[in-house]
Design an enzyme around this catalytic site. Structure first.
Site, mmCIF file in Angstrom:
data_model
loop_
_atom_site.group_PDB
_atom_site.id
_atom_site.type_symbol
_atom_site.label_atom_id
_atom_site.label_comp_id
_atom_site.label_asym_id
_atom_site.label_seq_id
_atom_site.Cartn_x
_atom_site.Cartn_y
_atom_site.Cartn_z
ATOM 1 N N SER A 1 0.716 -1.365 -0.201
ATOM 2 C CA SER A 1 0.037 0.107 -0.058
ATOM 3 C C SER A 1 0.833 1.278 -0.073
ATOM 4 O O SER A 1 2.181 1.187 0.366
ATOM 5 C CB SER A 1 -1.004 -0.032 1.367
ATOM 6 O OG SER A 1 -1.549 1.154 1.391
ATOM 7 N N TYR B 1 -1.897 0.168 10.976
ATOM 8 C CA TYR B 1 -2.270 -0.252 9.518
ATOM 9 C C TYR B 1 -0.752 -0.138 8.755
ATOM 10 O O TYR B 1 -0.365 -0.744 8.025
ATOM 11 C CB TYR B 1 -3.457 0.253 8.758
ATOM 12 C CG TYR B 1 -3.615 -0.065 7.432
ATOM 13 C CD1 TYR B 1 -3.896 -1.427 6.986
ATOM 14 C CD2 TYR B 1 -3.254 0.856 6.402
ATOM 15 C CE1 TYR B 1 -4.157 -1.817 5.828
ATOM 16 C CE2 TYR B 1 -3.492 0.483 5.078
ATOM 17 C CZ TYR B 1 -3.804 -0.927 4.749
ATOM 18 O OH TYR B 1 -3.848 -1.157 3.286
#
Ligand code: NDP
Ligand code: 8X3
Length: 249
Positions: A138, A151
């Site tokens: 990501s 995260y």
């Protein structure tokens, strides 16, 4: 002979779009996820184009992961392409009020789950001296944003593990790729916000990346000639400049 790809998180979003993209190009599929009904639906749709087998397991469970993959019939056992995609964000909270269960979920699924699946598949790739592992990281693995803490930590770990894999698997001719998207309009925010209304605003006022946009890049990576490895891709929608700057109407 057609290649076979094992895709984790194939029941939704980027994983499902990748399954559709690969099917178009005749890649045989092992589709993994926990929602059997969805696996059945996708298998039914894609079986017209390619050979499809489904596996239902939770990547957090290392025994279930090993035995599911070990149960593959001979025709699907040889995995040429592994797409480590299963994962999500759980919560968006400052570190001081973050939820321990959310933290466990993100580290257990995004990081340890990726390792459990890889651990089962890598030996057959080293044995054959071929294969391609694509880890879905990501932009959060490259840049930390407010309340992203754990995260972002999980995705920084994915990127570090990807680089480690590329080094250690280099003598075996195995390709290792990180695909790192920014905002993609999938079920990701529904999961992150546990179905509350905040999820509805995330993709409003601009055109986010669609799962198919990412799937096309994944397919590009797996279709390069043998001597070419796409090592690392960072991709945003045009409206996004980095993790915190998005040009919304
Ligand atoms: P979705 O929520 O649409 O899909 C997540 C997939 O992961 C589902 O198929 C789900 O299947 C699977 N999954 C989740 N938990 C588990 C588990 N414990 N065991 C097995 N499978 C699991 O999200 P995306 O498609 O957006 O996310 C896919 C990947 O892309 C993730 O790694 C995410 O971090 C990453 N990503 C997403 C971005 C975005 O903005 N959407 C941007 C950058 C990266 P099931 O519930 O059936 O098990
Ligand atoms: C998903 C993109 O910006 O929500 O990895 O973290 S973001």
């Amino acid at each position: 002979m057609n290649k076979t790809a094992l895709i984790t998180g194939a029941t939704s979003g980027i994983g499902r779009a990748t399954a559709h993209e690969f099917a178009k190009h005749g890649i045989n599929l092992v589709l993994c996820g926990r929602r059997q009904e969805r696996l059945d639906t996708i298998k039914k749709a894609l079986s017209k184009q390619t050979d499809v087998y489904t596996l239902n397991f939770d990547v957090r469970d290392k025994v279930a992961t090993q035995s599911a993959i070990a149960s593959l019939p001979d025709t699907f056992k040889t995995i040429d392409i592994l797409i480590n995609n299963a994962g999500n964000a759980h919560g968006l909270d400052p570190i001081q009020t973050g939820d321990l269960d959310d933290w466990d979920a993100m580290m257990d699924i995004n990081v340890k789950g990726l390792l459990y699946v890889s651990k089962v598949i890598i030996p057959q790739m080293t044995e054959r001296k071929s294969g391609h592992i694509i880890n879905i990281g990501s932009s959060a693995g490259k840049e930390v944003y407010p309340k992203g803490n754990v995260y972002c930590g999980s995705k920084h770990a994915v990127l570090a593990i990807t680089e480690g894999m590329r080094i250690d698997l280099n003598p075996f001719g195995i390709k290792v790729t990180a695909i790192n998207p920014g905002l993609v309009e999938t079920e990701f925010s529904k999961v992150r916000f546990k179905g509350d209304a905040s999820a509805d605003t995330v993709y409003k006022g601009y055109k986010a990346l669609q799962a198919e946009d990412v799937a096309e890049v994944i397919r590009f990576a797996v279709s390069r000639p043998a001597h070419v490895n796409i090592a690392d891709v960072l991709m945003f929608c045009t409206a996004q400049a980095n993790s915190t700057i998005v040009n919304k109407n």
